[in-house]
Enzyme design. Structure first.
Site, PDB file in Angstrom:
ATOM      1  N   GLU A 178      -4.093  -6.910   2.408  1.00  8.46           N
ATOM      2  CA  GLU A 178      -2.871  -7.468   3.028  1.00  8.46           C
ATOM      3  C   GLU A 178      -2.709  -8.955   2.729  1.00  8.46           C
ATOM      4  O   GLU A 178      -1.595  -9.438   2.541  1.00  8.46           O
ATOM      5  CB  GLU A 178      -2.889  -7.242   4.539  1.00  8.46           C
ATOM      6  CG  GLU A 178      -2.549  -5.821   4.972  1.00  8.46           C
ATOM      7  CD  GLU A 178      -3.718  -4.848   4.839  1.00  8.46           C
ATOM      8  OE1 GLU A 178      -4.837  -5.305   4.539  1.00  8.46           O
ATOM      9  OE2 GLU A 178      -3.508  -3.634   5.021  1.00  8.46           O
ATOM     10  N   GLU A 229       0.840  -1.199   0.000  1.00  9.12           N
ATOM     11  CA  GLU A 229       0.000   0.000   0.000  1.00  9.12           C
ATOM     12  C   GLU A 229       0.874   1.249   0.000  1.00  9.12           C
ATOM     13  O   GLU A 229       1.836   1.316   0.753  1.00  9.12           O
ATOM     14  CB  GLU A 229      -0.919  -0.045   1.228  1.00  9.12           C
ATOM     15  CG  GLU A 229      -1.901  -1.209   1.130  1.00  9.12           C
ATOM     16  CD  GLU A 229      -2.343  -1.756   2.482  1.00  9.12           C
ATOM     17  OE1 GLU A 229      -2.298  -1.011   3.479  1.00  9.12           O
ATOM     18  OE2 GLU A 229      -2.718  -2.945   2.534  1.00  9.12           O
ATOM     19  N   HIS A 261      -2.750  -0.038  16.213  1.00  7.92           N
ATOM     20  CA  HIS A 261      -1.634   0.390  15.357  1.00  7.92           C
ATOM     21  C   HIS A 261      -0.311   0.470  16.117  1.00  7.92           C
ATOM     22  O   HIS A 261       0.595   1.152  15.688  1.00  7.92           O
ATOM     23  CB  HIS A 261      -1.918   1.778  14.771  1.00  7.92           C
ATOM     24  CG  HIS A 261      -2.824   1.784  13.584  1.00  7.92           C
ATOM     25  ND1 HIS A 261      -4.141   1.434  13.666  1.00  7.92           N
ATOM     26  CD2 HIS A 261      -2.610   2.098  12.285  1.00  7.92           C
ATOM     27  CE1 HIS A 261      -4.705   1.551  12.458  1.00  7.92           C
ATOM     28  NE2 HIS A 261      -3.786   1.943  11.609  1.00  7.92           N
TER      29      HIS A 261
END
Ligand SMILES: Cc1ncc(C[n+]2csc(CCOP(=O)(O)OP(=O)(O)O)c2C)c(N)n1
Ligand SMILES: [Mg+2]
Length: 823
Positions: free
Chosen positions: A532, A501, A599
């Protein structure tokens, strides 16, 4: 997103209607007699023979599983057997036109496809090529078994080789196609274009896309077929694969020499069942599987339903789809209708379907109906086919007799030191280029690259001439060091591609790739969909076909999205192939810090737990560059961790800073970052810098000298350096940013405790993040280990620090309390 694609409100706000083309359903209308002008007589007969071979082979396996033997010879096959009795025509029809250059991937139910593709390849390859393949494959071991009583010609020998090699593989024998390491659901044989079959439903989807990508990028001949079941249409990775395969850029942005769609046939072997669930009418909503092509691109992937009970209809479809691919308009989608008389597996009692349904399909059994049309067209009599059946049965009996014989077909001794599996888990090769004959395609000289030029003015070290720390903006940082290794490798290995990405234009999510867009054409550096699973899975296909890929998952938190591809595919195929395949794939993942719970996790433990992956996590620019060189020169899959905390970190440890030239740091070697004699601190990743701070406090306040060792790699890992350090210090603390429970450091600690017990004055102690979610950046000190946590742990569990006051209690009662709560 490239600037050349402009989005204007006038365009996208216009009203109108989207129209679809009709999707053909079973449009093949010819009879066998009317095909006599297009087919040779012996080919039409051979189609029947190939179907009969598959039927006999699968029937034999069914008997072995159900009755414990075949042909009067008992055998207990403990492994799986997902049989395709009833599905023969779709496999033979598909393989008929294919060459060895055409690569077919499949599912758990692929014995029939293996045999069909193999028999087709044997027909097309020269005797000389066949002989060479058989003599060299597996060091001639498979051939040795079958040639002992060989009496016929080379092609007959090759048929024996194929049947025996497949069955020996199913029975886990070393002379099997993959040395017995693949087995029933994973067997394959690349010299005949038979590529890995996959026990994970839909597992072949994105791998096949990667294989087609390899062919396209490297101008390799042939096409790729992905055979997956109808129920695989419900799998996320299948959709990711379809999206990846139909990206616009192949037909628009890639340069002239590489423009065009992928050479891929996504074929759904549609037998109308999952195990017992029914996609039509129950678990899916498409009614006709081919419909899904309509949602993917304007060409609707040229989707079509074809009658897989008529081998000639399938051949016709493959011929037409092959033409579409040849003119650059692929990929295509086929919905090949078929039916299995056999259960999902031999233990299946068919509780989910009526006997009358099975009988209605047996009534149109392709072996019977096709034979009838051959007889009707005057291509043989019942007697001829009875005689041919006897030959087929004899072939299967021969393969069976040989494959069950433990003297003739032993299993690999996996108890031995240096056993087969020890040797094939990793290939451990150093390969400068996977296509040394080709000059890598680049857009400008490396010296003219704007980022390379910019870096030339930066300090290679973070420490100035007078020992002062230099500002980060003035120095080559960790992201720059990675860039230097990566761009250099792009100029040496023509097969090397990078994607993920925001890899192009944006420069990689964290600017590691800034400068690469200027250097590389689209087909070597491109943006992928936010897929992914497909990013990882296509890299697997690209790697096992013979190319090298570096792919990126922005955050390691997204590994879950690529779970199967990393845990079951990337890590497994070298070993499951018995060492026949290589997997030169580097997967870059980052560890965040301030983006909250989803994250900012360090998931090194997850990938380190999976056998078959190498795992590196450098913390300094010098190590990052050297380790990246090793990863990109190797032949194994490497999960390459990077910490976002330290992307701009200059080099503080290596004298002279980061060398401009190439160098390699072997994966697996820890490094002493600070010498000491009283205590060892072993860190993984960015925790190194907090350990250095703690070491300074220990020195300044308590007169203790800590030796700080940076693991640098996790798998493999050479413990010797750590044990030597512990011999000296007698104490060890291990730290990383991963949650403490299940951290890979727990394994390290246990190993060190076991191997260095005699030298330790206290058990090894692990300091990690709390077993919580990662909270907001402002309160991250409550979660990640900071120097105070190191000192607390040392004081409480390793050696008391005189006058020290605990910051946060972590005594035995507190540990017990938290564990009882699961936190
Ligand atoms: C990801 C995954 N989920 C579940 C299974 C268990 N399983 C094996 S085969 C199968 C059904 C597959 O149906 P389909 O894809 O149509 O292939 P078929 O068996 O009909 O050939 C299931 C659910 C699996 N192997 N992989
Ligand atoms: Mg099915």
């Amino acid at each position: 997103m490239p600037k050349s694609i402009s989005i204007t409100p006038d365009d996208v706000r216009q009203s109108g209607e989207l129209t679809f083309k009709n999707i053909p359903i079973n449009q093949y209308k010819r009879t066998l007699s009317s095909e006599l002008d297009r087919f040779a007589r012996e080919d039409l007969i051979r189609i029947h023979r190939d179907m009969a071979i598959i039927r006999a082979f699968e029937t034999m396996l069914n008997e072995v599983k159900v009755k414990g033997g075949y042909h009067g010879l008992a055998y207990n096959h403990r492994g799986p057997a997902h049989l395709s009795i009833g599905q023969e025509a779709s496999a033979v029809g598909q393989a008929f036109l294919l060459n060895a250059d055409d690569h077919v991937f499949g599912s758990h139910r692929s014995h029939g496809e293996i045999l069909a593709k193999g028999l087709s390849a044997i027909e097309k390859l020269s005797d000389q090529d066949l002989t060479k393949i058989m003599e060299t494959y597996n060091d001639g071991r498979t051939l040795k078994v079958v040639e002992a009583e060989a009496s016929g010609d080379v092609k007959s020998l090759a048929v024996d080789f194929l049947l025996y090699g497949t069955l020996a593989e199913i029975f886990g024998r070393e002379a099997g196609l993959n040395k017995g390491m693949g087995g029933s659901m994973h067997a394959f044989f690349t010299p005949f274009g038979i590529y890995p079959n996959n026990a994970i439903v839909g597992g072949s989807a994105d791998i096949s896309v990667g294989a087609a990508l390899y062919k396209k990028i490297n101008h390799k001949p042939g096409l790729v077929i992905c055979n997956i079941g109808d129920a695989a249409a419900g799998c996320g990775p299948t959709w990711e694969a379809l999206c990846f395969a139909t990206m616009d850029q192949f037909k628009t942005l890639w340069d002239d020499a590489h423009r065009g769609g992928l050479p891929l046939i996504m074929n759904f072997v549609n037998n109308f069942y999952g195990m017992g669930g029914q996609p039509v009418g129950e678990t899916m909503g498409f009614k006709v599987l081919a419909r899904i092509g309509a949602g993917l691109n304007p060409e609707q992937m040229h989707a079509e339903r074809v009658d897989g009970y008529n081998p000639l209809a399938v051949i016709d479809a493959i011929a037409r789809k092959r033409d579409i691919i040849a003119r650059g308009d692929g990929p295509v989608l086929l919905d090949t209708v078929t039916y299995r008389f056999s259960g999902h597996s031999p233990s299946d009692s068919s509780s989910y379907r009526e006997k009358s349904e099975i009988e209605s399909w047996q009534h149109v059994d392709s072996l019977v109906t096709y034979k009838a049309s051959l007889i009707e067209a005057g291509l043989g009599s019942e007697d001829d086919f009875d005689a041919a059946q006897q030959v087929v049965d004899d072939l299967v009996v021969k393969a069976y007799t040989r494959a069950i014989d433990l003297d003739l077909s032993p299993r690999a001794d996996l108890f031995a030191v240096n056993s087969l599996l020890e040797k094939v888990m990793f290939s451990n090769e150093r390969v400068v280029s996977f296509d040394a004959a080709r000059t890598p395609e680049t857009l400008l000289k490396i010296a003219d690259n704007p980022r390379v030029k910019q870096l030339a003015s930066k300090s290679r070290s973070g420490i100035g001439d007078n020992g002062e720390l230099l500002g980060k903006g003035k120095c080559v940082g960790l992201r720059d060091a990675l860039f230097e290794a990566i761009i250099d490798r792009f100029y040496s290995d023509a097969t090397l591609v990078a994607y993920g990405e925001e890899n192009r234009d944006w420069g990689g999510a964290f600017a590691v790739y800034r400068g690469l867009t200027e250097a590389l054409p689209y087909h070597r550096l491109f943006n992928s969909p936010i897929s992914e699973g497909a990013i990882a899975g296509t890299a697997v296909g690209y790697g096992l076909e013979g190319g090298r890929a570096i792919v990126e998952l922005m955050y390691c938190d997204f590994l879950g999205r690529a779970g199967d591809e990393v845990f079951n595919q990337l890590s497994k195929w070298q070993a499951m192939s018995g060492g026949m395949l290589k997997m030169p794939v580097v997967m870059r993942v980052s560890v965040g810090s301030k983006y909250g719970a989803q994250h900012s996790q360090d998931w090194t433990a997850l990938v380190s737990h999976i056998p078959g992956l190498k795992v590196a996590f450098p913390a300094t620019p010098y190590d990052a560059k050297g380790l990246m060189y090793s990863a990109l020169l190797g032949s194994d899959p490497v999960i390459f961790f990077e910490s976002q905390r330290i992307y701009d970190q200059p080099e503080l440890f290596h004298s002279g800073g980061v060398p401009t030239e190439a160098y390699e740091i072997p994966i697996g070697e820890p490094d002493i970052k600070r010498g000491g004699k009283d205590l060892t601190i072993l860190t993984i990743g960015a925790t190194l810098y907090r350990a250095m701070d703690a070491a300074k406090v220990l020195e300044d306040n308590y007169g203790l000298s800590a030796e700080v060792i940076d693991a640098r790699s996790i798998v493999p890992f050479d413990y010797n350096l750590v044990i030597e350090s512990v011999k000296k210090t007698g104490h060890i603390l291990l730290a990383s940013d991963a949650c403490e429970r299940g951290s890979i450091l727990q394994t390290f600690a246990a190993k060190i405790g076991q191997l260095a017990f005699d030298y330790l004055d206290a058990p090894p102690v692990v300091v990690g993040a709390r077993n919580w979610i990662t909270p907001a950046d402002e309160v991250e000190a409550s979660f990640f280990p900071f120097p105070a946590d190191f000192l607390d742990a040392i004081h409480q569990y390793i050696r008391p620090l005189p006058g020290y006051t605990i910051t946060r209690s972590n005594d035995r009662a507190e540990i017990l309390r938290r564990n009882a709560l699961g936190i």
